[in-house]
Design a protein around this motif. Structure first.
Motif, short mmCIF file in Angstrom:
data_model
loop_
_atom_site.label_atom_id
_atom_site.label_comp_id
_atom_site.label_asym_id
_atom_site.label_seq_id
_atom_site.Cartn_x
_atom_site.Cartn_y
_atom_site.Cartn_z
N TYR A 13 -9.75 13.68 -0.01
CA TYR A 13 -9.15 14.21 -1.24
C TYR A 13 -10.30 14.72 -2.10
CZ TYR A 13 -4.89 11.60 -0.07
OH TYR A 13 -3.76 11.11 0.55
N GLU A 15 -10.98 15.01 -5.15
CA GLU A 15 -11.48 14.23 -6.29
C GLU A 15 -11.91 12.81 -5.93
OE1 GLU A 15 -6.95 14.52 -6.51
OE2 GLU A 15 -8.55 15.55 -5.52
N ARG A 16 -11.52 12.30 -4.71
CA ARG A 16 -11.78 10.90 -4.38
C ARG A 16 -12.64 10.68 -3.15
NH1 ARG A 16 -8.77 7.08 -7.22
NH2 ARG A 16 -10.11 5.65 -6.08
N ALA A 19 -10.49 9.48 2.44
CA ALA A 19 -9.44 8.45 2.48
C ALA A 19 -9.23 7.95 3.91
CB ALA A 19 -8.14 8.99 1.92
N HIS A 38 -6.55 -3.38 3.00
CA HIS A 38 -6.63 -3.61 1.55
C HIS A 38 -6.06 -2.43 0.78
CE1 HIS A 38 -9.95 -0.73 1.16
NE2 HIS A 38 -10.33 -1.19 2.34
N SER A 39 -5.83 -2.63 -0.48
CA SER A 39 -5.35 -1.55 -1.35
C SER A 39 -6.38 -0.42 -1.35
CB SER A 39 -5.16 -2.12 -2.76
OG SER A 39 -4.61 -1.14 -3.57
N GLY A 40 -5.91 0.79 -1.09
CA GLY A 40 -6.83 1.92 -1.03
C GLY A 40 -7.45 2.15 0.34
N ALA A 41 -7.03 1.36 1.34
CA ALA A 41 -7.61 1.48 2.69
C ALA A 41 -7.19 2.78 3.39
CB ALA A 41 -7.22 0.28 3.54
N LYS A 43 -3.57 3.50 3.99
CA LYS A 43 -2.27 3.32 4.66
C LYS A 43 -1.27 4.40 4.25
CE LYS A 43 -1.70 -0.86 2.97
NZ LYS A 43 -2.91 -0.91 2.11
N SER A 44 -1.10 4.57 2.93
CA SER A 44 -0.14 5.58 2.46
C SER A 44 -0.55 6.96 2.91
CB SER A 44 -0.05 5.58 0.93
OG SER A 44 0.26 4.32 0.46
N THR A 45 -1.85 7.22 2.90
CA THR A 45 -2.33 8.53 3.35
C THR A 45 -1.91 8.77 4.80
OG1 THR A 45 -4.19 8.43 1.83
CG2 THR A 45 -4.43 9.90 3.73
N ARG A 48 1.73 9.56 4.88
CA ARG A 48 2.02 10.89 4.32
C ARG A 48 1.62 12.00 5.29
NH1 ARG A 48 0.34 8.83 -0.96
NH2 ARG A 48 -1.64 9.91 -0.69
N GLU A 54 1.15 15.50 3.46
CA GLU A 54 -0.26 15.90 3.36
C GLU A 54 -0.69 16.46 4.71
OE1 GLU A 54 -2.23 15.48 0.73
OE2 GLU A 54 -1.33 13.84 -0.44
N HIS A 197 1.51 -5.33 2.93
CA HIS A 197 0.51 -6.32 2.54
C HIS A 197 0.94 -7.72 2.95
CE1 HIS A 197 -0.99 -3.44 -0.69
NE2 HIS A 197 -2.07 -3.79 0.00
N1 LIG Z 1 -3.05 12.22 -3.82
C1 LIG Z 1 -4.28 11.70 -3.89
N2 LIG Z 1 -5.27 12.33 -4.54
C2 LIG Z 1 -6.49 11.81 -4.60
N3 LIG Z 1 -6.87 10.65 -4.03
C3 LIG Z 1 -5.93 9.97 -3.38
C4 LIG Z 1 -4.58 10.44 -3.27
N4 LIG Z 1 -3.88 9.54 -2.56
C5 LIG Z 1 -4.73 8.55 -2.23
N5 LIG Z 1 -5.97 8.81 -2.71
C6 LIG Z 1 -7.17 7.97 -2.51
O1 LIG Z 1 -7.33 7.79 -1.11
C7 LIG Z 1 -7.70 6.45 -0.82
C8 LIG Z 1 -6.65 5.81 0.09
O2 LIG Z 1 -5.44 5.63 -0.66
P1 LIG Z 1 -4.06 5.20 0.01
O3 LIG Z 1 -3.02 5.28 -1.06
O4 LIG Z 1 -3.83 5.96 1.24
O5 LIG Z 1 -4.35 3.67 0.37
P2 LIG Z 1 -3.36 2.48 0.67
O6 LIG Z 1 -3.98 1.69 1.77
O7 LIG Z 1 -1.99 3.00 0.90
O8 LIG Z 1 -3.38 1.64 -0.68
P3 LIG Z 1 -2.22 0.77 -1.37
O9 LIG Z 1 -2.03 -0.41 -0.48
O10 LIG Z 1 -2.80 0.42 -2.70
O11 LIG Z 1 -1.01 1.65 -1.44
C9 LIG Z 1 -7.85 5.75 -2.17
O12 LIG Z 1 -9.20 5.83 -2.56
C10 LIG Z 1 -7.01 6.59 -3.10
O13 LIG Z 1 -7.47 6.52 -4.42
#
Ligand SMILES: Nc1ncnc2c1ncn2[C@@H]1O[C@H](COP(=O)(O)OP(=O)(O)OP(=O)(O)O)[C@@H](O)[C@H]1O
Length: 224
Positions: A13, A15-16, A19, A38-41, A43-45, A48, A54, A197
């Protein structure tokens, strides 16, 4: 046949930063797989990317025989119908009935009224909510709302279901019920990838578990 395949997938991403970094795995048709980390690992990416919400920065993703990178634009709506998505906050329309919420993907797909009625009731029956079709979501408990979200995801009978923290707002008993519902879809051949989780539930249910850490796939238990 692998139903989901990630080949050297990277997602950055702007800005970040990164991922997902060099993620490789395959999920066979009919598998039920948990995704932890963990949170931010990431998973959601990952979910998606599978839902084509995405696109990867690099690498290839194949789902149900389609290469997502080369999927023609006009085929995207058809592809999306093959992947049922379930979210933590279930994203129901608050002012529409349970029936209308579940019917929505079929309405969008142009399915006829009679067929919609038949399929919506079949989906509500599967999640144990047939008697609530006229209710609005606010009249339902959190667990029931999530079941409506699941009925909406399965109403088009997609071969793949992906769920992002589907029990994040539920107590342990309701969470187990939702996971047992997923197992019933698994038993009839649906392929499932469930980000969670809830490690206690994951350990007690004994399905393959993939773990992400800072965007890297660090563990895969394989088949139990
Ligand atoms: N749309 C986005 N734009 C910018 N950065 C993003 C976006 N979505 C996720 N990130 C970044 O990508 C990384 C992975 O995030 P992601 O949401 O995939 O993790 P996760 O494992 O699903 O976390 P959680 O368990 O908290 O939902 C994180 O650093 C997050 O800040």
């Amino acid at each position: 046949m692998p139903l989901i395949r990630f080949e050297h997938v990277f997602k950055r991403y702007p800005e970040r930063g990164e991922a997902l970094g060099n993620v490789n795995f395959e999920i066979q048709a009919g598998e039920m797989v948990f995704l932890t980390g963990h949170s931010g690992a990431g998973k959601s990416t990952m979910l998606r990317l599978i839902g084509l919400i995405e696109r990867p920065t690099r690498g290839q993703i194949l789902v149900n025989g389609r290469n997502l990178a080369t999927l023609p634009r006009r085929q995207i709506p058809y592809y999306r119908r093959e992947v049922g998505m379930i979210f933590q906050d279930h994203r129901l329309l608050p002012d529409r009935s349970v029936f209308d919420n579940v019917a929505l993907p079929l309405v969008v797909a142009g399915v006829g009224q009679k067929e919609i009625g038949r399929r919506v009731r079949a989906a509500l029956d599967q999640v144990g909510l047939l008697s609530r079709e006229r209710a609005t979501p606010v009249a339902l408990s959190g667990g029931e709302q999530q079941r409506v979200g699941i009925a909406r995801a399965v109403v088009g009978r997609p071969p793949v279901l992906v769920a992002d923290e589907p029990t994040g707002n539920l107590d342990p008993d309701l969470s187990r019920e939702i996971f047992e519902l997923f197992e019933r879809f698994h038993y009839v051949g649906v392929t499932l990838l469930i980000a969670t989780h809830d490690l206690n539930l994951v350990q007690s249910m004994r399905h393959r578990t993939i773990t992400l850490d800072a965007g890297r796939l660090v563990n895969d238990t394989g088949d139990w």
